[in-house]
Design a protein around this motif. Structure first.
Motif, PDB file in Angstrom:
ATOM      1  N   ASN A 285       9.223  -4.102 -29.023  1.00  0.00           N
ATOM      2  CA  ASN A 285       8.600  -2.883 -28.509  1.00  0.00           C
ATOM      3  C   ASN A 285       9.652  -1.997 -27.843  1.00  0.00           C
ATOM      4  O   ASN A 285      10.525  -2.503 -27.112  1.00  0.00           O
ATOM      5  CB  ASN A 285       7.514  -3.214 -27.483  1.00  0.00           C
ATOM      6  N   PRO A 286       9.602  -0.685 -28.096  1.00  0.00           N
ATOM      7  CA  PRO A 286      10.548   0.201 -27.399  1.00  0.00           C
ATOM      8  C   PRO A 286      10.261   0.240 -25.901  1.00  0.00           C
ATOM      9  O   PRO A 286       9.139   0.013 -25.457  1.00  0.00           O
ATOM     10  CB  PRO A 286      10.283   1.559 -28.058  1.00  0.00           C
ATOM     11  N   LYS A 287      11.332   0.535 -25.150  1.00  0.00           N
ATOM     12  CA  LYS A 287      11.170   0.597 -23.699  1.00  0.00           C
ATOM     13  C   LYS A 287      10.491   1.896 -23.285  1.00  0.00           C
ATOM     14  O   LYS A 287      10.658   2.932 -23.918  1.00  0.00           O
ATOM     15  CB  LYS A 287      12.530   0.470 -23.019  1.00  0.00           C
ATOM     16  N   ASN A 288       9.713   1.796 -22.183  1.00  0.00           N
ATOM     17  CA  ASN A 288       9.020   2.953 -21.611  1.00  0.00           C
ATOM     18  C   ASN A 288       9.983   3.698 -20.692  1.00  0.00           C
ATOM     19  O   ASN A 288      10.454   3.149 -19.680  1.00  0.00           O
ATOM     20  CB  ASN A 288       7.787   2.492 -20.836  1.00  0.00           C
ATOM     21  N   SER A 289      10.277   4.935 -21.015  1.00  0.00           N
ATOM     22  CA  SER A 289      11.228   5.717 -20.214  1.00  0.00           C
ATOM     23  C   SER A 289      10.700   6.046 -18.824  1.00  0.00           C
ATOM     24  O   SER A 289      11.481   6.381 -17.922  1.00  0.00           O
ATOM     25  CB  SER A 289      11.580   7.014 -20.954  1.00  0.00           C
ATOM     26  N   LEU A 290       9.370   5.926 -18.645  1.00  0.00           N
ATOM     27  CA  LEU A 290       8.772   6.237 -17.339  1.00  0.00           C
ATOM     28  C   LEU A 290       8.761   5.035 -16.398  1.00  0.00           C
ATOM     29  O   LEU A 290       8.416   5.172 -15.218  1.00  0.00           O
ATOM     30  CB  LEU A 290       7.331   6.739 -17.522  1.00  0.00           C
ATOM     31  N   TYR A 291       9.116   3.873 -16.911  1.00  0.00           N
ATOM     32  CA  TYR A 291       9.002   2.629 -16.134  1.00  0.00           C
ATOM     33  C   TYR A 291       9.931   2.654 -14.922  1.00  0.00           C
ATOM     34  O   TYR A 291      11.104   3.032 -15.019  1.00  0.00           O
ATOM     35  CB  TYR A 291       9.331   1.437 -17.024  1.00  0.00           C
ATOM     36  N   ILE A 292       9.394   2.230 -13.777  1.00  0.00           N
ATOM     37  CA  ILE A 292      10.176   2.109 -12.545  1.00  0.00           C
ATOM     38  C   ILE A 292      10.071   0.657 -12.090  1.00  0.00           C
ATOM     39  O   ILE A 292       8.981   0.180 -11.737  1.00  0.00           O
ATOM     40  CB  ILE A 292       9.654   3.054 -11.448  1.00  0.00           C
ATOM     41  N   ALA A 293      11.161  -0.028 -12.110  1.00  0.00           N
ATOM     42  CA  ALA A 293      11.163  -1.443 -11.740  1.00  0.00           C
ATOM     43  C   ALA A 293      11.136  -1.614 -10.224  1.00  0.00           C
ATOM     44  O   ALA A 293      11.526  -0.717  -9.469  1.00  0.00           O
ATOM     45  CB  ALA A 293      12.404  -2.114 -12.339  1.00  0.00           C
ATOM     46  N   GLY A 294      10.652  -2.788  -9.782  1.00  0.00           N
ATOM     47  CA  GLY A 294      10.708  -3.158  -8.372  1.00  0.00           C
ATOM     48  C   GLY A 294       9.669  -2.509  -7.489  1.00  0.00           C
ATOM     49  O   GLY A 294       9.863  -2.430  -6.275  1.00  0.00           O
ATOM     50  N   GLN A 295       8.585  -2.040  -8.071  1.00  0.00           N
ATOM     51  CA  GLN A 295       7.532  -1.432  -7.242  1.00  0.00           C
ATOM     52  C   GLN A 295       6.799  -2.514  -6.440  1.00  0.00           C
ATOM     53  O   GLN A 295       6.691  -3.665  -6.881  1.00  0.00           O
ATOM     54  CB  GLN A 295       6.550  -0.655  -8.115  1.00  0.00           C
ATOM     55  N   PRO A 296       6.274  -2.178  -5.246  1.00  0.00           N
ATOM     56  CA  PRO A 296       5.616  -3.182  -4.392  1.00  0.00           C
ATOM     57  C   PRO A 296       4.447  -3.855  -5.099  1.00  0.00           C
ATOM     58  O   PRO A 296       3.743  -3.241  -5.899  1.00  0.00           O
ATOM     59  CB  PRO A 296       5.131  -2.353  -3.183  1.00  0.00           C
ATOM     60  N   GLU A 297       4.246  -5.124  -4.764  1.00  0.00           N
ATOM     61  CA  GLU A 297       3.115  -5.864  -5.313  1.00  0.00           C
ATOM     62  C   GLU A 297       1.803  -5.239  -4.824  1.00  0.00           C
ATOM     63  O   GLU A 297       1.673  -4.889  -3.659  1.00  0.00           O
ATOM     64  CB  GLU A 297       3.189  -7.322  -4.869  1.00  0.00           C
ATOM     65  N   GLY A 298       0.871  -5.113  -5.736  1.00  0.00           N
ATOM     66  CA  GLY A 298      -0.408  -4.500  -5.388  1.00  0.00           C
ATOM     67  C   GLY A 298      -0.473  -3.018  -5.667  1.00  0.00           C
ATOM     68  O   GLY A 298      -1.502  -2.376  -5.391  1.00  0.00           O
ATOM     69  N   THR A 299       0.597  -2.440  -6.221  1.00  0.00           N
ATOM     70  CA  THR A 299       0.552  -1.025  -6.594  1.00  0.00           C
ATOM     71  C   THR A 299      -0.546  -0.819  -7.623  1.00  0.00           C
ATOM     72  O   THR A 299      -0.586  -1.532  -8.633  1.00  0.00           O
ATOM     73  CB  THR A 299       1.904  -0.565  -7.178  1.00  0.00           C
ATOM     74  N   PRO A 300      -1.505   0.099  -7.391  1.00  0.00           N
ATOM     75  CA  PRO A 300      -2.654   0.242  -8.307  1.00  0.00           C
ATOM     76  C   PRO A 300      -2.212   0.687  -9.698  1.00  0.00           C
ATOM     77  O   PRO A 300      -1.281   1.480  -9.854  1.00  0.00           O
ATOM     78  CB  PRO A 300      -3.515   1.304  -7.623  1.00  0.00           C
ATOM     79  N   PHE A 301      -2.900   0.158 -10.719  1.00  0.00           N
ATOM     80  CA  PHE A 301      -2.613   0.512 -12.108  1.00  0.00           C
ATOM     81  C   PHE A 301      -3.197   1.867 -12.488  1.00  0.00           C
ATOM     82  O   PHE A 301      -2.828   2.439 -13.505  1.00  0.00           O
ATOM     83  CB  PHE A 301      -3.175  -0.556 -13.052  1.00  0.00           C
ATOM     84  N   SER A 302      -4.135   2.356 -11.687  1.00  0.00           N
ATOM     85  CA  SER A 302      -4.723   3.658 -11.998  1.00  0.00           C
ATOM     86  C   SER A 302      -5.224   4.309 -10.722  1.00  0.00           C
ATOM     87  O   SER A 302      -5.435   3.637  -9.704  1.00  0.00           O
ATOM     88  CB  SER A 302      -5.870   3.518 -12.998  1.00  0.00           C
ATOM     89  N   THR A 303      -5.424   5.602 -10.773  1.00  0.00           N
ATOM     90  CA  THR A 303      -5.956   6.382  -9.655  1.00  0.00           C
ATOM     91  C   THR A 303      -7.111   7.221 -10.161  1.00  0.00           C
ATOM     92  O   THR A 303      -7.003   7.865 -11.215  1.00  0.00           O
ATOM     93  CB  THR A 303      -4.876   7.300  -9.061  1.00  0.00           C
ATOM     94  N   THR A 304      -8.224   7.178  -9.435  1.00  0.00           N
ATOM     95  CA  THR A 304      -9.399   7.963  -9.810  1.00  0.00           C
ATOM     96  C   THR A 304      -9.421   9.246  -8.992  1.00  0.00           C
ATOM     97  O   THR A 304      -9.379   9.205  -7.753  1.00  0.00           O
ATOM     98  CB  THR A 304     -10.693   7.170  -9.581  1.00  0.00           C
ATOM     99  N   ILE A 305      -9.480  10.343  -9.676  1.00  0.00           N
ATOM    100  CA  ILE A 305      -9.516  11.651  -9.021  1.00  0.00           C
ATOM    101  C   ILE A 305     -10.918  12.219  -9.184  1.00  0.00           C
ATOM    102  O   ILE A 305     -11.398  12.408 -10.311  1.00  0.00           O
ATOM    103  CB  ILE A 305      -8.483  12.609  -9.642  1.00  0.00           C
ATOM    104  N   VAL A 306     -11.608  12.451  -8.072  1.00  0.00           N
ATOM    105  CA  VAL A 306     -12.941  13.059  -8.099  1.00  0.00           C
ATOM    106  C   VAL A 306     -12.771  14.572  -8.120  1.00  0.00           C
ATOM    107  O   VAL A 306     -12.218  15.159  -7.192  1.00  0.00           O
ATOM    108  CB  VAL A 306     -13.778  12.615  -6.885  1.00  0.00           C
ATOM    109  N   LYS A 307     -13.256  15.195  -9.186  1.00  0.00           N
ATOM    110  CA  LYS A 307     -13.097  16.638  -9.340  1.00  0.00           C
ATOM    111  C   LYS A 307     -14.238  17.408  -8.681  1.00  0.00           C
ATOM    112  O   LYS A 307     -14.019  18.489  -8.124  1.00  0.00           O
ATOM    113  CB  LYS A 307     -13.015  16.984 -10.829  1.00  0.00           C
ATOM    114  N   SER A 308     -15.467  16.847  -8.754  1.00  0.00           N
ATOM    115  CA  SER A 308     -16.604  17.549  -8.141  1.00  0.00           C
ATOM    116  C   SER A 308     -17.758  16.587  -7.949  1.00  0.00           C
ATOM    117  O   SER A 308     -17.878  15.584  -8.667  1.00  0.00           O
ATOM    118  CB  SER A 308     -17.053  18.730  -9.013  1.00  0.00           C
ATOM    119  N   ILE A 309     -18.591  16.873  -6.954  1.00  0.00           N
ATOM    120  CA  ILE A 309     -19.848  16.153  -6.717  1.00  0.00           C
ATOM    121  C   ILE A 309     -20.943  17.197  -6.574  1.00  0.00           C
ATOM    122  O   ILE A 309     -20.883  18.042  -5.676  1.00  0.00           O
ATOM    123  CB  ILE A 309     -19.783  15.274  -5.453  1.00  0.00           C
TER     124      ILE A 309
END
Length: 752
Positions: A285-309
């Motif tokens: 597999n090719p390497k991901n150019s966006l990858y940042i190694a050594g991030q803290p354990e527990g860093t969330p895999f995704s972020t939910t952005i609420v646009k409107s309620i």
């Protein structure tokens, strides 16, 4: 649901218009307040824990609903389903566990089937209310497993009026809670016949409140989907993946992304795998150019952005939506009164049309559209959220009689009969969703024993027959029939310092459901078989009161109560718009059993009364509407009726002081406190997951103070109630804070 704390200043001066056949000036107290009479001899036996509310107290405290009227009594709260619908809650038990009666006969109270179906009553026609807390099971059967509320009215007069005609006409107005007119007239015809006529009319527009109608949690970006459904808000949100956590890009996805059979997207590109299996072989597999190694354990895999309620339906700040109400009542009766025999007949009608502060999804009717070229096609109707409205109508025909032979070991024999026809309808705006047409017949006979030196008692039997036919495009109940037969006895031994009570009742309860056109059976655990059910129930109560001194006493009691599941718990199915749920019954449910121990200590001296009560109830096969974790279109959570063991315990205390300084000046002071816990002791994994350690929607612990001064014909009253922060919460309440959502509107300050 009450707020965290609530200040209720009740300042009023009451002026009444009176009509008489004589011109002599009248004493307003003597003519306005009818003498309270003993409807039956239940009150002669001091059983366990009963409370009497006089007519004078009702005139001061009456509110729009029965639950709110009685909500300042320790152990009793208001279910509060909006300002126009509130049932009595006794020690966290309500609905099908609290029986509402009229002169000892069961009323057509459908609040246990749907809490928005309010019992419309004419408070000005009541002589008083008897509240049975933990002692109504023997007298009134299994539906009084939590308690009973007996409305004693004057529709059929049972004593001669003080004048040939007397009574009052009253008009009330409020800047927010609407307007009310009422009258109550009583008179005599000759020496033996008496008559009564009364009625009331009340209405209000949408109620003004400070602030928003929904709690802040409804607009919190952290709101979860279940809470959003209950709060009736649309949450538009976007989930953004953290691509810097993935070291590789999948070669397989790169090659197959455009192949429709794999249905892949850019979201599938990023991976933790070094190789991919492509066309039978592993490739790097090719390497991901966006990858940042050594991030803290527990860093969330995704972020939910609420646009409107946004709200399903528009709400206006400062106005409780759809809180209008219009109701009226009429009561007429006549009776024959003699020394040994009374008999009378009466008619009572009540009507109410009121809004529920909630909205339901409905698809409007479509139409046929024809173009200029002659082509015709059908256009589907728009799906919109519309307000929920309720209409209740009831007509009752009554007969009451009493014979007092005063010999043969019998003091009195009473035979009462009631036929009631009621229609309770639920609307989505003007569209009929559900209609309950209920006919009920009740017969009750009571026999008072001749009091002996130490013994007195009351025995009797009653029969109740109820048929409910259900119609509407959104039915959630089938047509059904119920038959209830009961026989009971209650005895008391009384000595100089000791009273002993013992009572027993046996009931046969039959439930039947008929599958008719227009009803879709439940999708719940039972599968909607609508099986016939018969229940044999046993009720037992015992108690003792010891007068330690002239001023102090100790009381203890034990009761065993059994309740049959009601028709909604057995047979309900489909969307229940009024409570914004999909409700599913289970026709395999067993009877519910409650075993209660209660202890009380009290002090009474020179106008000062103090009491402290502790109780503990073990409920076997406790019936509750359980969460399934699912929801369907329109924001309807899916719930099912289930059973599990529950422990209920609490404390109640009360202080009252009444002192008359002179003939014209009187003062009253009072305070109370109550605490109740409804604990899950089942060990059931499903219940632990759904409800947690405590049951949701429990009454809030609270305390209150009241004061009143009477001077001649004027009265000044004030009351203060404070609701404490809830410490004992069910899991669903803790996570989703359901009590703060749209069904929890308040008439005062909402401080969360």
């Amino acid at each position: 649901m009450p707020s965290k704390h609530q200040l209720l200043p009740l300042f009023f001066l009451a002026f009444n218009l009176h009509s008489y056949s004589q011109n002599k000036p009248a004493d307003t107290v003597k003519t306005n307040v009818l003498n309270e009479v003993i409807i039956n001899n239940i009150s002669k036996i001091d059983i366990s824990n009963s409370r009497k509310i006089s007519r004078k107290e009702l005139l001061k405290n009456q509110s729009a609903t029965l639950g709110e009227t009685l909500s300042h009594i320790p152990g009793i709260q208001n279910s509060y389903f909006g300002p126009n619908s509130g049932a009595v809650v006794i020690r966290s038990l309500s609905g099908n566990r609290v029986r509402v009666l009229n002169n000892g006969m069961a009323l057509n109270d459908l609040s246990g089937i749907s809490p928005n179906l309010n019992l419309i009553s004419d408070m000005d026609n009541l002589l008083g209310i008897d509240i049975h807390i933990n002692d109504g099971n023997v007298l009134f059967g299994g539906r009084a497993i939590g308690g009973a509320v007996n409305l004693k009215d004057n529709t059929i007069p049972k004593q001669k009026a003080p004048k040939s005609i007397s009574g009052f006409v009253r008009a009330e107005g409020s800047t927010n809670l609407g307007y009310k007119q009422s009258f109550d007239l009583n008179g005599n015809i000759g020496n033996k016949w008496v008559w009564h006529a009364g009625g009331m009319n009340r209405w209000n527009d949408d109620i003004k409140i400070p602030g928003n109608t929904k709690a802040p949690i409804a607009y919190d970006p952290k709101i979860d989907h279940l809470t959003a459904d209950m709060a009736q808000v649309n949450v538009e949100k976007e989930t953004v993946r953290n691509l810097t956590l993935y070291p590789y890009i999948s070669q397989f996805v790169l090659e197959k992304m455009k192949d429709p059979q794999w249905d892949l997207s850019e979201a599938d590109l990023y991976t933790f795998e070094e190789r991919s299996f492509v066309d039978g072989a592993y490739v790097e597999n090719p390497k991901n150019s966006l990858y940042i190694a050594g991030q803290p354990e527990g860093t969330p895999f995704s972020t939910t952005i609420v646009k409107s309620i946004t709200d399903y339906a528009p709400v206006k700040k400062g106005t409780m939506p759809n809180s209008h109400a219009n109701s009226h009542a009429v009561n007429l009766g006549t009776g024959y009164v003699s020394e040994k025999f009374n008999i009378g007949v009466g008619f009572r009608r009540s009507y109410g049309f009121y809004g529920i502060p909630g909205f339901a999804l409905r698809t409007l009717p479509g139409h046929t559209h024809t173009h200029d070229d002659g082509y015709t096609h059908e256009v589907e109707g728009e799906s919109v959220y519309l307000p929920i409205n309720t209409k209740s109508e009831s007509n009752s025909f009554l007969m009451e009689s009493e014979y007092r032979p005063q010999n043969g070991g019998i003091t009195a024999i009473r035979l009462n009969y009631m036929f009631q026809y009621a229609q309770d309808s639920e609307f989505i705006a003007d569209y009929l969703a559900n209609k309950f047409a209920a006919s009920r017949q009740v017969v009750r006979v009571e026999v008072d024993q001749q009091s002996l030196k130490f013994l007195k008692g009351l025995s009797g039997a009653d029969v109740s027959v109820a048929n409910i036919d259900v119609k509407g495009e959104q039915r959630y109940l089938p047509d059904n029939k119920s038959r209830e037969y009961g026989i009971f006895t209650l005895q008391q031994l009384a000595f100089k310092f000791l009273k002993l009570n013992i009572g027993y009742r046996h009931d046969l309860v039959q439930r039947r459901a008929m599958l008719t056109e227009g009803y879709k059976p439940s999708r719940g655990l039972a599968g909607g078989k609508l099986s016939d059910r018969d229940f044999h129930l046993n009720q037992f109560t015992s108690g003792a009161q010891i007068n330690i001194s002239t001023y102090t006493y100790w009381r203890g009691s034990y009761s065993h109560s059994e309740r049959a599941p009601d028709v909604n718990e057995l047979y309900a199915g489909n969307n229940h718009f009024a409570i914004i749920l999909e409700e599913n019954g289970d026709d395999r449910l067993n009877k519910e059993t409650a075993k209660t121990i209660e202890l009380e200590a009290g002090f009474n001296y020179n106008g000062l009364k103090l009491s402290v009560t502790h109780y503990r109830t073990m409920l076997d096969n406790y019936l509750y509407l359980a969460h399934t974790g699912m929801s369907r279109s329109g924001g309807f959570l899916v719930k099912e009726w289930r059973q599990s063991d529950t422990e209920l315990n609490g404390w109640e205390s009360e202080m009252a002081f009444n002192h008359k300084f002179s003939e014209n000046l009187n003062m009253q002071l009072g305070s109370y406190f109550d605490l109740v816990k409804n604990v899950n002791v089942s060990g059931d994994d499903m219940r632990n997951w759904g409800e947690g350690d405590y049951m949701p929607n429990m009454p809030t612990s609270r305390f209150g103070f009241s004061a009143g001064i009477g001077f001649k014909k004027f009265e000044f009253n004030a009351a203060f109630d404070r609701y404490l922060e809830q410490r004992y919460l069910g899991k669903i309440l803790t996570q989703n804070r359901l009590c703060l959502l749209i069904r929890c509107f308040l008439l005062g300050w909402a401080i969360i």
